[in-house]
Design an enzyme around this catalytic site. Sequence first.
Site, mmCIF file in Angstrom:
data_model
loop_
_atom_site.group_PDB
_atom_site.id
_atom_site.type_symbol
_atom_site.label_atom_id
_atom_site.label_comp_id
_atom_site.label_asym_id
_atom_site.label_seq_id
_atom_site.Cartn_x
_atom_site.Cartn_y
_atom_site.Cartn_z
ATOM 1 N N PHE A 27 -29.972 31.321 21.433
ATOM 2 C CA PHE A 27 -31.034 30.770 20.604
ATOM 3 C C PHE A 27 -30.928 31.311 19.193
ATOM 4 C CE2 PHE A 27 -32.512 34.366 23.044
ATOM 5 C CZ PHE A 27 -33.107 35.190 22.104
ATOM 6 N N CYS A 28 -31.643 30.679 18.273
ATOM 7 C CA CYS A 28 -31.579 31.078 16.864
ATOM 8 C C CYS A 28 -32.888 30.697 16.179
ATOM 9 C CB CYS A 28 -30.371 30.424 16.181
ATOM 10 S SG CYS A 28 -30.409 28.620 16.215
ATOM 11 N N ARG A 29 -32.821 30.352 14.900
ATOM 12 C CA ARG A 29 -34.030 29.982 14.160
ATOM 13 C C ARG A 29 -34.427 28.531 14.404
ATOM 14 N NH1 ARG A 29 -34.870 27.396 9.603
ATOM 15 N NH2 ARG A 29 -32.675 27.484 8.985
ATOM 16 N N GLY A 67 -32.667 26.778 22.050
ATOM 17 C CA GLY A 67 -33.340 26.323 20.837
ATOM 18 C C GLY A 67 -33.726 27.488 19.949
ATOM 19 N N TRP A 86 -35.853 30.970 18.684
ATOM 20 C CA TRP A 86 -36.276 32.234 19.293
ATOM 21 C C TRP A 86 -37.768 32.199 19.586
ATOM 22 C CZ3 TRP A 86 -39.303 36.389 17.463
ATOM 23 C CH2 TRP A 86 -39.741 36.294 16.135
#
Length: 91
Positions: free
Chosen positions: A49-51, A75, A77
């Site tokens: 996941f990331c931003r 998707g 965080w």
Amino acid sequence: MIQEGALLIDVRSQNEFVQGNVKGSVNIPLDQIENNLHQLRGKTNIIVFCRSGNRSGQAKLLLNKNGIVNVTNGGTWGNIQDILDKNVIKK
């Protein structure tokens, strides 16, 4: 998968990770994924996941390309944090 102990990987930069992260997650920035394949092989489930979900999508494709197929794009965080928060409330 989270309740079953999936490895949570935040692929944001280290600076982004330090500003806020999911408890229990590991920070492996997208540009470092290939250097850390040895740590990821053999894991039952991996959630990246990331931003925004973009970098985690790229990380999933990169991992799949390198033979690590048990990867889910979680998707954002914030999305992962919300899932964890809801599971804590249910317990």
